[in-house]
Design an enzyme around this catalytic site. Structure first.
Site, PDB file in Angstrom:
ATOM      1  N   GLY A 261       0.818  -1.221   0.000  1.00  0.00           N
ATOM      2  CA  GLY A 261       0.000   0.000   0.000  1.00  0.00           C
ATOM      3  C   GLY A 261       0.849   1.268   0.000  1.00  0.00           C
TER       4      GLY A 261
ATOM      5  N   ILE B  78       1.572   3.827   2.262  1.00  0.00           N
ATOM      6  CA  ILE B  78       2.558   4.128   3.311  1.00  0.00           C
ATOM      7  C   ILE B  78       3.530   2.951   3.483  1.00  0.00           C
ATOM      8  CG2 ILE B  78       2.859   4.796   5.738  1.00  0.00           C
ATOM      9  CD1 ILE B  78      -0.090   5.913   5.566  1.00  0.00           C
TER      10      ILE B  78
ATOM     11  N   LEU C 295      -3.772  -7.454  -1.517  1.00  0.00           N
ATOM     12  CA  LEU C 295      -3.852  -6.667  -2.758  1.00  0.00           C
ATOM     13  C   LEU C 295      -5.241  -6.089  -2.998  1.00  0.00           C
ATOM     14  CD1 LEU C 295      -1.595  -8.798  -5.147  1.00  0.00           C
ATOM     15  CD2 LEU C 295      -0.958  -6.786  -3.807  1.00  0.00           C
TER      16      LEU C 295
ATOM     17  N   LYS D 172      -9.516   1.769   4.841  1.00  0.00           N
ATOM     18  CA  LYS D 172      -9.365   3.131   5.359  1.00  0.00           C
ATOM     19  C   LYS D 172     -10.347   4.156   4.780  1.00  0.00           C
ATOM     20  CE  LYS D 172      -6.005   4.633   1.962  1.00  0.00           C
ATOM     21  NZ  LYS D 172      -4.884   5.471   1.619  1.00  0.00           N
TER      22      LYS D 172
ATOM     23  N   SER E 231      -4.229   6.555  13.774  1.00  0.00           N
ATOM     24  CA  SER E 231      -4.621   7.787  13.081  1.00  0.00           C
ATOM     25  C   SER E 231      -4.980   8.864  14.087  1.00  0.00           C
ATOM     26  CB  SER E 231      -5.837   7.466  12.218  1.00  0.00           C
ATOM     27  OG  SER E 231      -6.496   8.641  11.837  1.00  0.00           O
ATOM     28  N   ALA E 232      -4.803  10.104  13.670  1.00  0.00           N
ATOM     29  CA  ALA E 232      -5.211  11.236  14.504  1.00  0.00           C
ATOM     30  C   ALA E 232      -6.714  11.215  14.772  1.00  0.00           C
ATOM     31  CB  ALA E 232      -4.834  12.541  13.813  1.00  0.00           C
TER      32      ALA E 232
ATOM     33  N   TYR F 225     -14.593   3.539  10.791  1.00  0.00           N
ATOM     34  CA  TYR F 225     -13.153   3.413  10.518  1.00  0.00           C
ATOM     35  C   TYR F 225     -12.348   3.918  11.712  1.00  0.00           C
ATOM     36  CZ  TYR F 225      -8.523   4.911   9.056  1.00  0.00           C
ATOM     37  OH  TYR F 225      -7.169   5.135   9.017  1.00  0.00           O
TER      38      TYR F 225
ATOM     39  N   LYS G 260      -9.679   2.034  14.691  1.00  0.00           N
ATOM     40  CA  LYS G 260      -8.331   2.428  15.119  1.00  0.00           C
ATOM     41  C   LYS G 260      -8.277   2.536  16.647  1.00  0.00           C
ATOM     42  CE  LYS G 260      -6.374   2.592  11.167  1.00  0.00           C
ATOM     43  NZ  LYS G 260      -5.425   1.564  10.790  1.00  0.00           N
TER      44      LYS G 260
ATOM     45  N   PHE H 268      -0.982  11.838  10.968  1.00  0.00           N
ATOM     46  CA  PHE H 268      -1.872  12.942  10.619  1.00  0.00           C
ATOM     47  C   PHE H 268      -2.255  12.762   9.135  1.00  0.00           C
ATOM     48  CE2 PHE H 268      -2.783  15.385  14.404  1.00  0.00           C
ATOM     49  CZ  PHE H 268      -2.160  14.528  15.297  1.00  0.00           C
TER      50      PHE H 268
ATOM     51  N   LEU I 273      -8.433  14.561   0.543  1.00  0.00           N
ATOM     52  CA  LEU I 273      -8.173  15.757  -0.271  1.00  0.00           C
ATOM     53  C   LEU I 273      -7.138  15.539  -1.376  1.00  0.00           C
ATOM     54  CD1 LEU I 273      -8.633  18.798  -0.703  1.00  0.00           C
ATOM     55  CD2 LEU I 273      -6.803  19.217   0.952  1.00  0.00           C
TER      56      LEU I 273
ATOM     57  N   GLY J 294     -19.089  15.668  10.304  1.00  0.00           N
ATOM     58  CA  GLY J 294     -18.010  15.043  11.083  1.00  0.00           C
ATOM     59  C   GLY J 294     -16.665  15.730  10.967  1.00  0.00           C
TER      60      GLY J 294
END
Ligand code: NAD
Ligand code: UFG
Length: 334
Positions: A10, A12, A33, A84, A124-125, A150, A154, A179, A201, A293
């Site tokens: 993936g 990261i 995958l 995610k 995750s933040a 999601y 976490k 972040f 984004l 949210g």
């Protein structure tokens, strides 16, 4: 040291594989995958000179995972694998709880069986929920006001890891709270390449610039921020990858938690301007209503990672934009 990366093909994971290989770590990858491509392995080889051994195995396949661990004899696992897509998690919560939470439980059971006691987890933040302040520190209470399944996965996985470390004193757990990862490898060979429609984004900006999406819809310009649009802490994925290397070197018994962010917020409009400057092209956008949210402004306090891991983010938004455009150009050339 031999390290298994779950989800290592993936976005990261692949960048982290490269940084680890560069420093001489032996890296193997396990991924189903679902959201990445097998060709990433050749690109990792092209950049680092090493093609990691790969297992196409799902976290929910206990027997398959058992075989991987029997062969692998790992010292440490970096656990990136997970679903995610925030929006999809609202529509299909069970899929997210099963994949992310049950998958992690299977992984931890397998690690225990095979005597692997070190794990780094991609958190995750989002676990901070709404703290009422923009700057987030690791000692804040988590799990309150999370707005989607999601994010809940976490938080739940963080709690499971804490309980496991409590029960097994030899366990070494590092939780990394990312972040907003952006950017691509400077080679242009790997970057964010989601198989589905993105809702973050940066991938949307990329698809607007290639014409696959007509225009960016900016969710609100009436927040109490620098220009009214949402502010986030965008971290270059290569910096993020280096954060994992720093964490590998500083594993210790118990649970250690670190924010991986830059400490600096950037607004949506500032991101648009930075992309336009780097690409030399106008990016079509329209302002629409707020997204349910969403928070106005969020950024990391990265001091703990600096103090304990000796890590700080070094790359800028401009670097991230230039690398993303390079990656897009390389994709177009193919
Ligand atoms: P990604 O989708 O590019 O990578 C995740 C990989 O996990 C994919 O290759 C996917 O195929 C694999 N995977 C998913 N479920 C699996 C399963 N059941 N078995 C085996 N493999 C499975 O995502 P990424 O952006 O590289 O994120 C890596 C991790 O970091 C994820 O856990 C994600 O939740 C977390 N994270 C990401 C962000 C972000 O904005 N990118 C922010 C915070 C946390
Ligand atoms: N945004 C838009 N238009 C879009 C997409 C996003 O204006 O089409 C804005 C958002 O309103 C927000 C900013 O761009 O102000 C960043 O949005 P992202 O969806 O990229 O990122 P978020 O910070 O909302 O969420 C991300 C991950 C979550 C993670 C969270 C942690 O998507 O998984 O960071 O802070 F939980």
């Amino acid at each position: 040291m031999k390290i298994l990366l779950t989800g290592g093909t993936g976005f990261i994971g692949s960048h982290t594989a490269i940084e680890l290989i560069k420093l001489g770590y032996e890296v193997e990858i396990m991924d189903n995958l679902f959201n990445s491509k097998i060709t990433v392995l050749d690109k990792i080889e092209k950049i680092s000179g090493v093609k990691p051994k790969f297992y196409k195995v799902d976290l929910l396949d206990k027997e398959g995972m058992d075989d991987v661990f029997s062969e692998g004899q790992y010292d440490l696992v970096i656990h990136f694998a997970g679903l995610k897509a925030v929006g999809e998690s609202v529509e299909k919560p069970l899929k997210y709880y099963e994949n992310n939470v049950c998958g992690t439980i299977n992984l931890l059971e397998c690690m225990k069986k095979h005597g692997v006691k070190k794990i780094i987890f991609s958190s995750s933040a989002t676990v901070y929920g709404d703290q009422g302040v923009a700057e987030l520190t690791e000692d804040m209470q988590t799990g309150v006001g999370i707005t989607n399944p999601y994010g809940e996965t976490k938080h739940i996985i963080e709690e499971i890891l804490k309980d496991v470390a409590e029960a097994e004193p030899e366990f070494e757990v590092t939780i990394l709270r990312y972040f907003n990862p952006v950017g691509s490898h400077p080679s242009g060979l790997i970057g964010e390449d989601p198989n589905d429609i993105p809702n973050n984004l940066m991938p949307i900006i990329m698809k607007v610039s290639t014409g696959e999406i007509e225009k960016l819809r900016i969710f609100g310009d009436d927040y109490d921020t620098v220009d009214g649009t949402g502010v986030r802490d965008y971290i270059h994925v290569v910096d993020l990858a280096k954060g994992h290397v720093a964490a590998v070197n500083k594993m210790k018994p118990g649970v250690s938690i670190y924010n991986l962010g830059t400490g600096k917020g950037t607004s949506v409009l500032e991101m648009v301007t930075a992309f336009e400057k780097a690409s030399g092209k106008k990016l079509p956008y329209e302002i629409v209503g707020r997204r349910a949210g969403d928070l106005a402004e969020v950024y990391a306090n990265p001091d703990k990672a600096k103090k304990d891991l000796g890590w700080t983010a070094e790359l800028t938004i401009e670097d991230a934009m230039n690398d993303t455009i390079n990656y897009l150009n390389c994709l177009e050339e193919k």
